[in-house]
Enzyme design. Structure first.
Site: not given
Ligand code: NAP
Length: 245
Positions: A152, A156
């Site tokens: 991961y 990133k």
């Molecule tokens: P999340 O709730 O798990 O959402 C992930 C999203 O990615 C979902 O909409 C999912 O779509 C989509 N996705 C995953 N695999 C996919 C695939 N094969 N094809 C199409 N879509 C796919 O995560 P989040 O926390 O909102 O994270 C959003 C972004 O922020 C990510 O890039 C994550 O790495 C980054 N981020 C998050 C955090 C945190 O603390 N949450 C911190 C740093 C960075 P479906 O569910 O519809 O499959």
């Protein structure tokens, strides 16, 4: 300020915690939205809630064909894409010694390669129209590293080089390309952590709380706006002071 009226936004990961907030905030600022993810029911109920000028496209970003189809269908929705937000992301954590090839490949493929492929398609229209905003959602751990997240963190971190190189290639054509690096944000992704793990994280956040999804979506609105036209190739760190990079 930060008026997005008339702007068309393609957002991946719209069904997730941060994506849903980005969609709501961009819509509030007047944008037309194309929401993408794999879970049709969630995308449709979000689209229903947001109302007019919101379309959904179900795509699995692990497939090259799926990405090509997404780009084509998205451009057909409103005739152009002005803002691309590469927000979809996955984790598959394990200690480095136990990291399976499959978990490495899947994470690199979705977080890095799929974002690159989609951007490569969408940027063509932006170059023709001499306007575009590209945002990649990276992570604090792309800068700091994190035990158990070699795949991961590497994915990133690689987005940083990708962003800067794209930014340099298209800066003179009205297109900006930037990253947002969230710290630890309260979403389904971080809900997997135990209370003990969360408390250990909060102790290291000077603002003394986990981030909120709105903290990230506000950054997306800003970087998408006309006001941010002189900002490119950079990272907006939104982490409550956890890492002052
Ligand atoms: P999340 O709730 O798990 O959402 C992930 C999203 O990615 C979902 O909409 C999912 O779509 C989509 N996705 C995953 N695999 C996919 C695939 N094969 N094809 C199409 N879509 C796919 O995560 P989040 O926390 O909102 O994270 C959003 C972004 O922020 C990510 O890039 C994550 O790495 C980054 N981020 C998050 C955090 C945190 O603390 N949450 C911190 C740093 C960075 P479906 O569910 O519809 O499959």
């Amino acid at each position: 300020m930060f008026d997005l009226n008339g702007k068309v936004v393609l957002l991946t990961g719209a069904s997730g915690g941060i994506g849903t907030s980005i969609a709501k905030k961009m819509k509030k600022q007047g944008a037309k939205l194309i929401l993408s993810g794999t879970r049709q029911n969630i995308l449709e109920s979000l689209s229903l809630e947001l109302g007019d000028d919101t379309k959904t496209i179900v795509t699995d970003l692990s497939s090259k064909e799926g990405i090509a189809k997404l780009a084509q269908e998205a451009e057909a929705c409103f005739g152009q894409i002005d803002v691309l937000i590469n927000n979809a992301g996955i984790t598959a954590d394990n200690l480095f010694l136990r990291m399976k090839d499959e978990d490495w490949d899947n994470v690199i493929n979705i977080n890095l390669s799929a974002s690159m492929r989609l951007t490569r398609q969408i940027i063509k229209g932006m170059l023709k129209r001499k306007f575009g905003r590209i945002i990649f959602i990276s992570s604090i751990v792309g800068y700091t590293g994190n035990p158990g997240q070699t795949n991961y963190s590497a994915s990133k971190s690689a987005l940083v080089g990708l962003t800067k190189s794209i930014a340099l290639e298209v800066a003179a054509r009205g297109i900006t390309c930037n990253l947002i690096a969230p710290g630890f944000i309260s979403t389904p992704m971080t809900d997997k952590l135990s209370d003990e793990q969360k408390n250990r994280i909060i102790v290291n956040i000077p603002v003394n709380r986990l981030g909120r999804v709105e903290d990230i979506s506000s950054g997306c609105v800003f970087l998408s706006s006309n006001e941010a036209s002189f900002i490119t190739g950079t990272t907006l760190h939104i982490n409550g002071g956890m890492s002052m990079i």
